[in-house]
Design an enzyme around this catalytic site. Structure first.
Site, PDB file in Angstrom:
ATOM      1  N   LYS A 192       0.870  -1.169   0.000  1.00  0.00           N
ATOM      2  CA  LYS A 192       0.000   0.000   0.000  1.00  0.00           C
ATOM      3  C   LYS A 192       0.906   1.218   0.000  1.00  0.00           C
ATOM      4  O   LYS A 192       1.804   1.313   0.846  1.00  0.00           O
ATOM      5  CB  LYS A 192      -0.878   0.033   1.249  1.00  0.00           C
TER       6      LYS A 192
HETATM    7  C1  5RP Z   1      -3.937   4.334   8.652  1.00  0.00           C
HETATM    8  C2  5RP Z   1      -3.710   3.582   7.409  1.00  0.00           C
HETATM    9  C3  5RP Z   1      -4.869   3.451   6.482  1.00  0.00           C
HETATM   10  O1  5RP Z   1      -5.169   2.067   6.341  1.00  0.00           O
HETATM   11  C4  5RP Z   1      -4.543   3.971   5.085  1.00  0.00           C
HETATM   12  O2  5RP Z   1      -3.872   5.200   5.173  1.00  0.00           O
HETATM   13  C5  5RP Z   1      -5.828   4.129   4.268  1.00  0.00           C
HETATM   14  O3  5RP Z   1      -6.671   5.046   4.915  1.00  0.00           O
HETATM   15  P1  5RP Z   1      -6.915   6.514   4.275  1.00  0.00           P
HETATM   16  O4  5RP Z   1      -7.563   6.304   2.935  1.00  0.00           O
HETATM   17  O5  5RP Z   1      -7.833   7.203   5.275  1.00  0.00           O
HETATM   18  O6  5RP Z   1      -5.563   7.133   4.174  1.00  0.00           O
HETATM   19  O7  5RP Z   1      -2.656   3.045   7.132  1.00  0.00           O
HETATM   20  O8  5RP Z   1      -2.783   4.363   9.406  1.00  0.00           O
END
Ligand code: 5RP
Length: 293
Positions: free
Chosen positions: A205
Site C-alpha cells: 500500500k
Molecule cells: C492508517 C492507514 C490506512 O489504512 C490507510 O492510510 C488508508 O486510509 P486513508 O484512505 O484514510 O488514508 O494506514 O494508518
C-alpha cells in the site's frame, strides 16, 4: 552491499511492457506462491477484475475514535456489500465484524504509536501469526517507515511478519508510511515501495504521486493506493480513477469513504471505478444518481 558512489538513477521502466513473470496466477509476483497464499490473495483481488476495494478502518490503532469511525458496528455492515476487503485492527474486527460476513480481511498487525507523538515510526508486531490464523486473515498489514528514525525496527517488524506469513501461507501487506518529515515525492515512493517489495511482501500500500506508473512498473507485486486525507468526493473519485489507470490494482481507502457525506454511495462508486473501469466523470454521475434517489 553495493557502494553508493556513482549510483546511476534508474530510468528504463518499460512502462508499456506487462509484467513478464505472470503465466500462472493473475496476481502480480504470486506465480510461485503455494495454494494457500493464492487462496488468500484471491479473497483480496477479485479474480475477474484482478483488483480490490479495501475499506480501511484501522485508523483507531493510533488515532482513537476518529470522525466517521465512531460506530464501526453500525458502519461496517452497511459498507460490506460494496467493498472486497475490511482492513482493520484485531479489536475492531473481533468486536464489530460479524464472522458470517464473508469479506477479505487485511489485519493490521503492527502498532505502538499514537497521534500524541511526533515520531510515529516506532512500532511493534502486536498481533502474532497464531492470531492471524485464528482470524483467518487474508493479509497481515505492517506499517513500514522508510527514511524515518524507526526504519530499522519497522523493517524488522515487516520481515518477522513476512517470515511467519510464508510459514503459514498468509500474505503480507507492506504499508508504506509517510512520516511528517518525509517528502511525498516520486523519488521517496519509488525507494520506499521497492524496498518493501524487496523484503518479500505480497502487496504494497502506497500513495499516489508524480510518475506513479514508474512506481508500479518497478514494483514486482500489486500496489493498492491509500485514499489519504479527506478530499471532496469528486477529487477522491479522480484519485481512484487516476491510479487505476496508471496500474494500481486497487485502493485502500478509509477517510474518503467514512468521512464522506454519503459513505455507502461513495463505496458503491469507488467499486464501480475499481472493478468496472468507470471514469471519474461516470463515477460522479453515478454518485449523484445514487444520492438523489
Ligand atoms: C492508517 C492507514 C490506512 O489504512 C490507510 O492510510 C488508508 O486510509 P486513508 O484512505 O484514510 O488514508 O494506514 O494508518
Amino acid at each position: 552491499m553495493a557502494d553508493l558512489e556513482g549510483l546511476k538513477v534508474a530510468k528504463n521502466y518499460h512502462i508499456d511492457e506487462p509484467f513478464a513473470n505472470q503465466n500462472g496466477f493473475y496476481v502480480k509476483g504470486a506465480n510461485s506462491l503455494d495454494w494457500g497464499m493464492k487462496k488468500h490473495l484471491s479473497n483480496i483481488f477479485n479474480p475477474k477484475s484482478g483488483n480490490t476495494v479495501m475499506f480501511a478502518f484501522d485508523h483507531g490503532y493510533f488515532m482513537g475514535s476518529t470522525a466517521g469511525l465512531e460506530r464501526l458496528d453500525l458502519l461496517l455492515p452497511k459498507l460490506a456489500p460494496y467493498v472486497d476487503v475490511f482492513m482493520g485492527t484485531r479489536g475492531a474486527i473481533r468486536t464489530c465484524v460479524a464472522p458470517e460476513i464473508s469479506k477479505g480481511i487485511a489485519l493490521r498487525v503492527s502498532s505502538g504509536s499514537s497521534m500524541l507523538q511526533d515520531d510515529l515510526s516506532h512500532e511493534v508486531v502486536a498481533v502474532d501469526i497464531e492470531e492471524s490464523i485464528r482470524m483467518n486473515a487474508d493479509a497481515m498489514a505492517v506499517q513500514t517507515f522508510i527514511g524515518a528514525d524507526g526504519q530499522l525496527s519497522s523493517i524488522e517488524n515487516l520481515s518477522k511478519v513476512i517470515n511467519a506469513g510464508f510459514r503459514y501461507s498468509i500474505p503480507t501487506l507492506g504499508v508504506v508510511a509517510v512520516g511528517k518529515q518525509m517528502e511525498r515525492t516520486d523519488r521517496f515512493f519509488k525507494l520506499a515501495t521497492r524496498i518493501v517489495a524487496e523484503m518479500g511482501v505480497q502487496m504494497v500500500k502506497t500513495y499516489d504521486c508524480e510518475n506513479f506508473e514508474e512506481i508500479v512498473a518497478a514494483c514486482p507485486v500489486p500496489i493498492v493506493v491509500a485514499g489519504g486525507k479527506k478530499l471532496p468526493e469528486r477529487e477522491a473519485m479522480f484519485l481512484a480513477y487516476d491510479v487505476m489507470r496508471k496500474g494500481a490494482k486497487g485502493v485502500d481507502m478509509g477517510r474518503n469513504i467514512f468521512q464522506s457525506t454519503h459513505p455507502v454511495e461513495m463505496a458503491m462508486t469507488i467499486n464501480k471505478i475499481v472493478h468496472e473501469g468507470f471514469t471519474d466523470e461516470q463515477a460522479w454521475e453515478f454518485f449523484q444518481d445514487m444520492i438523489n434517489q
